[in-house]
Design a protein around this motif. Structure first.
Motif, PDB file in Angstrom:
ATOM      1  N   VAL A 152       0.666  -1.411   0.149  1.00 44.75           N
ATOM      2  CA  VAL A 152      -0.316   0.139  -0.157  1.00 44.75           C
ATOM      3  C   VAL A 152       0.628   1.231  -0.461  1.00 44.75           C
ATOM      4  CG1 VAL A 152      -1.971   1.195   1.019  1.00 44.75           C
ATOM      5  CG2 VAL A 152      -1.921  -1.197   1.118  1.00 44.75           C
ATOM      6  N   LEU A 153       1.767   1.173   1.371  1.00 45.49           N
ATOM      7  CA  LEU A 153       2.802   2.290   0.881  1.00 45.49           C
ATOM      8  C   LEU A 153       4.276   1.927   1.165  1.00 45.49           C
ATOM      9  CD1 LEU A 153       2.128   5.674   1.930  1.00 45.49           C
ATOM     10  CD2 LEU A 153       2.414   4.974   4.324  1.00 45.49           C
ATOM     11  N   PHE A 154       5.460   2.677   0.527  1.00 37.68           N
ATOM     12  CA  PHE A 154       6.676   2.946   1.098  1.00 37.68           C
ATOM     13  C   PHE A 154       6.948   4.283   1.300  1.00 37.68           C
ATOM     14  CE2 PHE A 154       5.040   0.445  -2.819  1.00 37.68           C
ATOM     15  CZ  PHE A 154       5.014  -0.896  -2.102  1.00 37.68           C
ATOM     16  N   GLN A 155       8.612   3.894   1.758  1.00 43.26           N
ATOM     17  CA  GLN A 155       9.365   5.085   2.184  1.00 43.26           C
ATOM     18  C   GLN A 155       9.483   5.835   0.374  1.00 43.26           C
ATOM     19  OE1 GLN A 155      13.469   5.124   2.902  1.00 43.26           O
ATOM     20  NE2 GLN A 155      12.798   5.916   4.705  1.00 43.26           N
ATOM     21  N   GLY A 156       8.322   7.093   0.248  1.00 42.04           N
ATOM     22  CA  GLY A 156       8.564   7.907  -0.326  1.00 42.04           C
ATOM     23  C   GLY A 156       8.353   7.347  -1.503  1.00 42.04           C
ATOM     24  N   SER A 157       7.095   6.357  -1.033  1.00 42.90           N
ATOM     25  CA  SER A 157       6.035   6.248  -2.760  1.00 42.90           C
ATOM     26  C   SER A 157       4.731   4.959  -2.634  1.00 42.90           C
ATOM     27  CB  SER A 157       7.549   5.224  -3.651  1.00 42.90           C
ATOM     28  OG  SER A 157       6.401   4.891  -4.863  1.00 42.90           O
ATOM     29  N   ILE A 158       4.209   5.246  -3.634  1.00 43.66           N
ATOM     30  CA  ILE A 158       3.062   4.085  -2.600  1.00 43.66           C
ATOM     31  C   ILE A 158       3.326   2.603  -3.610  1.00 43.66           C
ATOM     32  CG2 ILE A 158       1.550   6.197  -1.850  1.00 43.66           C
ATOM     33  CD1 ILE A 158       0.020   6.569  -5.094  1.00 43.66           C
ATOM     34  N   GLY A 159       2.555   2.308  -4.044  1.00 40.75           N
ATOM     35  CA  GLY A 159       1.949   0.700  -4.665  1.00 40.75           C
ATOM     36  C   GLY A 159       1.564   1.209  -5.941  1.00 40.75           C
ATOM     37  N   ARG A 160       1.750   0.549  -7.056  1.00 34.90           N
ATOM     38  CA  ARG A 160       1.527   0.355  -8.198  1.00 34.90           C
ATOM     39  C   ARG A 160      -0.155   0.214  -8.767  1.00 34.90           C
ATOM     40  NH1 ARG A 160       5.781  -3.174 -11.540  1.00 34.90           N
ATOM     41  NH2 ARG A 160       4.252  -2.340 -13.091  1.00 34.90           N
ATOM     42  N   THR A 161      -0.789   0.958  -9.133  1.00 27.10           N
ATOM     43  CA  THR A 161      -2.060   0.239  -8.854  1.00 27.10           C
ATOM     44  C   THR A 161      -2.227   0.116 -11.020  1.00 27.10           C
ATOM     45  OG1 THR A 161      -2.478   3.003 -10.202  1.00 27.10           O
ATOM     46  CG2 THR A 161      -3.505   2.011  -7.381  1.00 27.10           C
ATOM     47  N   ASP A 162      -1.528  -0.843 -11.636  1.00 29.90           N
ATOM     48  CA  ASP A 162      -1.234  -1.176 -12.977  1.00 29.90           C
ATOM     49  C   ASP A 162      -1.536  -2.034 -13.188  1.00 29.90           C
ATOM     50  OD1 ASP A 162       1.206  -1.343 -12.609  1.00 29.90           O
ATOM     51  OD2 ASP A 162       2.055  -0.729 -13.883  1.00 29.90           O
ATOM     52  N   PHE A 163      -1.620  -3.218 -12.294  1.00 28.91           N
ATOM     53  CA  PHE A 163      -1.926  -4.581 -12.162  1.00 28.91           C
ATOM     54  C   PHE A 163      -3.245  -4.308 -12.146  1.00 28.91           C
ATOM     55  CE2 PHE A 163       1.696  -4.128  -9.681  1.00 28.91           C
ATOM     56  CZ  PHE A 163       2.884  -5.479 -10.783  1.00 28.91           C
ATOM     57  N   PRO A 164      -4.041  -6.003 -12.927  1.00 33.30           N
ATOM     58  CA  PRO A 164      -5.454  -6.607 -12.757  1.00 33.30           C
ATOM     59  C   PRO A 164      -6.131  -5.698 -11.748  1.00 33.30           C
ATOM     60  CG  PRO A 164      -4.610  -8.168 -13.356  1.00 33.30           C
ATOM     61  CD  PRO A 164      -3.291  -7.526 -13.085  1.00 33.30           C
ATOM     62  N   ARG A 165      -7.023  -5.045 -11.456  1.00 25.25           N
ATOM     63  CA  ARG A 165      -8.090  -4.699 -10.848  1.00 25.25           C
ATOM     64  C   ARG A 165      -7.580  -3.416 -10.313  1.00 25.25           C
ATOM     65  NH1 ARG A 165     -11.809  -8.668  -8.367  1.00 25.25           N
ATOM     66  NH2 ARG A 165     -12.633  -7.401  -7.247  1.00 25.25           N
ATOM     67  N   GLY A 166      -6.347  -2.514 -10.794  1.00 24.49           N
ATOM     68  CA  GLY A 166      -5.955  -2.052  -9.716  1.00 24.49           C
ATOM     69  C   GLY A 166      -6.577  -0.709  -9.457  1.00 24.49           C
ATOM     70  N   ASN A 167      -6.607   0.228  -8.602  1.00 22.21           N
ATOM     71  CA  ASN A 167      -7.297   2.066  -8.464  1.00 22.21           C
ATOM     72  C   ASN A 167      -6.771   2.408  -7.610  1.00 22.21           C
ATOM     73  OD1 ASN A 167      -9.245   3.614  -7.746  1.00 22.21           O
ATOM     74  ND2 ASN A 167     -10.574   2.143  -9.337  1.00 22.21           N
ATOM     75  N   HIS A 168      -6.550   2.986  -8.325  1.00 18.49           N
ATOM     76  CA  HIS A 168      -5.162   4.803  -7.992  1.00 18.49           C
ATOM     77  C   HIS A 168      -5.769   5.379  -6.509  1.00 18.49           C
ATOM     78  CE1 HIS A 168      -2.531   7.194  -7.236  1.00 18.49           C
ATOM     79  NE2 HIS A 168      -3.368   8.445  -7.217  1.00 18.49           N
ATOM     80  N   ALA A 169      -7.205   5.833  -7.321  1.00 17.68           N
ATOM     81  CA  ALA A 169      -7.863   6.694  -6.343  1.00 17.68           C
ATOM     82  C   ALA A 169      -8.329   5.770  -4.880  1.00 17.68           C
ATOM     83  CB  ALA A 169      -9.082   7.222  -6.848  1.00 17.68           C
ATOM     84  N   ASP A 170      -9.069   4.737  -4.863  1.00 24.14           N
ATOM     85  CA  ASP A 170      -9.003   3.784  -3.854  1.00 24.14           C
ATOM     86  C   ASP A 170      -7.307   3.732  -3.434  1.00 24.14           C
ATOM     87  OD1 ASP A 170     -11.315   3.358  -4.696  1.00 24.14           O
ATOM     88  OD2 ASP A 170     -10.982   0.918  -5.390  1.00 24.14           O
ATOM     89  N   LEU A 171      -6.292   3.715  -3.139  1.00 28.28           N
ATOM     90  CA  LEU A 171      -5.556   3.278  -3.185  1.00 28.28           C
ATOM     91  C   LEU A 171      -4.957   4.290  -1.902  1.00 28.28           C
ATOM     92  CD1 LEU A 171      -2.629   1.866  -2.793  1.00 28.28           C
ATOM     93  CD2 LEU A 171      -1.660   2.999  -4.555  1.00 28.28           C
ATOM     94  N   ILE A 172      -5.168   5.786  -3.330  1.00 23.64           N
ATOM     95  CA  ILE A 172      -5.291   6.982  -2.088  1.00 23.64           C
ATOM     96  C   ILE A 172      -6.073   6.980  -0.735  1.00 23.64           C
ATOM     97  CG2 ILE A 172      -4.875   9.266  -2.579  1.00 23.64           C
ATOM     98  CD1 ILE A 172      -2.397   7.986  -3.941  1.00 23.64           C
ATOM     99  N   GLY A 191       5.795  -3.849   1.637  1.00 28.51           N
ATOM    100  CA  GLY A 191       6.164  -5.013   1.210  1.00 28.51           C
ATOM    101  C   GLY A 191       7.396  -5.149   0.527  1.00 28.51           C
ATOM    102  N   HIS A 192       8.358  -3.686   0.503  1.00 34.69           N
ATOM    103  CA  HIS A 192       9.679  -3.395  -0.415  1.00 34.69           C
ATOM    104  C   HIS A 192       9.944  -2.805   0.394  1.00 34.69           C
ATOM    105  CE1 HIS A 192       8.918  -6.605  -3.040  1.00 34.69           C
ATOM    106  NE2 HIS A 192       7.206  -5.849  -2.971  1.00 34.69           N
ATOM    107  N   GLY A 193      11.005  -2.683   0.369  1.00 36.62           N
ATOM    108  CA  GLY A 193      12.492  -1.471   0.852  1.00 36.62           C
ATOM    109  C   GLY A 193      11.787  -1.177   2.867  1.00 36.62           C
ATOM    110  N   PRO A 194      12.744  -0.164   3.098  1.00 35.30           N
ATOM    111  CA  PRO A 194      12.657   0.043   4.188  1.00 35.30           C
ATOM    112  C   PRO A 194      12.284   0.767   4.913  1.00 35.30           C
ATOM    113  CG  PRO A 194      14.150   2.398   3.305  1.00 35.30           C
ATOM    114  CD  PRO A 194      13.794   1.009   1.668  1.00 35.30           C
ATOM    115  N   MET A 195      11.817   0.879   6.556  1.00 34.03           N
ATOM    116  CA  MET A 195      10.870   0.722   7.044  1.00 34.03           C
ATOM    117  C   MET A 195      10.672   2.701   7.334  1.00 34.03           C
ATOM    118  SD  MET A 195      11.236  -1.272  10.422  1.00 34.03           S
ATOM    119  CE  MET A 195       9.360  -0.643  11.408  1.00 34.03           C
ATOM    120  N   SER A 196       9.422   2.871   7.573  1.00 34.70           N
ATOM    121  CA  SER A 196       8.903   4.350   7.976  1.00 34.70           C
ATOM    122  C   SER A 196       8.078   4.970   8.764  1.00 34.70           C
ATOM    123  CB  SER A 196       8.372   5.339   7.011  1.00 34.70           C
ATOM    124  OG  SER A 196       8.831   7.027   6.321  1.00 34.70           O
ATOM    125  N   THR A 197       7.789   6.033   8.926  1.00 38.05           N
ATOM    126  CA  THR A 197       7.283   6.017   9.814  1.00 38.05           C
ATOM    127  C   THR A 197       5.754   6.852   9.082  1.00 38.05           C
ATOM    128  OG1 THR A 197       7.309   8.432  10.626  1.00 38.05           O
ATOM    129  CG2 THR A 197       8.490   6.206  11.614  1.00 38.05           C
TER     130      THR A 197
END
Length: 210
Positions: A152-172, A191-197
């Protein structure tokens, strides 16, 4: 509670062990692969696996699930049932992403918003956070102020929504309406990369900052 992050698969997906420090009972979150790495950490830490928890149905997060469940004779919990199509399509995912063939499975329990999962004497709250996938869930321990947020959320980024049934508005909406209200001090394992708050991402993440 305590935890250890175990990057697995060529995608360096963060499989995470969450455990109760009193009972040493553990949840294995998102066992995407490299089962011997997972097993070695469990033996090193003297943990008793109690259940597998899945954030969503992408193969780098669930690829070793059936094998891990069989090895430890433990149930598979999650994600939300809206990700059933991904789990049922693991053979196709294997081909698409160049993963070895994996054994199929069906979760013993699907999860919904507001559910809780116990691990030893700790309790994990379940948040349904669609967007990256429609059935993505997040696991949150309020006492320790830590969450496993998958993709869902990464340090400095967010999850991709271009996979089947992804939805950018829903993610935000999931991030702003379900994760950020947990509090700025909450640490999260992505799910990938370093922890954050959550506070650091609310203030500086270009995709979802205030």
């Amino acid at each position: 509670m305590d935890f250890r992050i175990l990057p697995v698969t060529p995608f360096q997906q963060n499989c995470t062990l969450f455990w109760c420090t009193k009972t040493r009972h553990a949840a294995i979150i998102d066992p995407g692969g490299d089962i011997e790495t997972i097993d070695a950490a469990i033996r090193e830490l003297s943990l008793t696996p109690e259940r597998i928890l899945l954030t969503h149905g992408h193969i780098d997060h669930v690829g070793a699930t059936a094998e891990v469940a069989q090895r430890y004779d433990i149930p598979i919990i999650g994600p939300h049932a809206d990700d059933a199509f991904l789990i049922e399509g693991l053979a196709f995912q294997s081909q698409m992403f160049g993963f070895p063939s994996v054994t199929g499975f069906r979760p013993d329990r699907w999860l919904q918003q507001g559910d809780e999962v116990e691990v030893g004497e700790i309790r994990l709250e379940v948040l349904h956070c669609p967007g990256h996938t429609p059935g993505h869930v997040v696991f949150f321990n309020r006492e320790a102020q830590i969450a496993q947020v998958g993709d869902v959320l990464f340090q400095g980024s967010i999850g991709r929504t271009d996979f089947p049934r992804g939805n950018h508005a829903d993610l935000i909406a999931s991030i702003r309406q379900r994760l950020f209200p947990l509090g700025d001090d909450v640490r999260f394992v992505p799910g990938h990369g370093p922890m954050s708050t959550l506070g650091a991402e609310r203030r500086s993440n270009p995709f979802v900052r205030d």
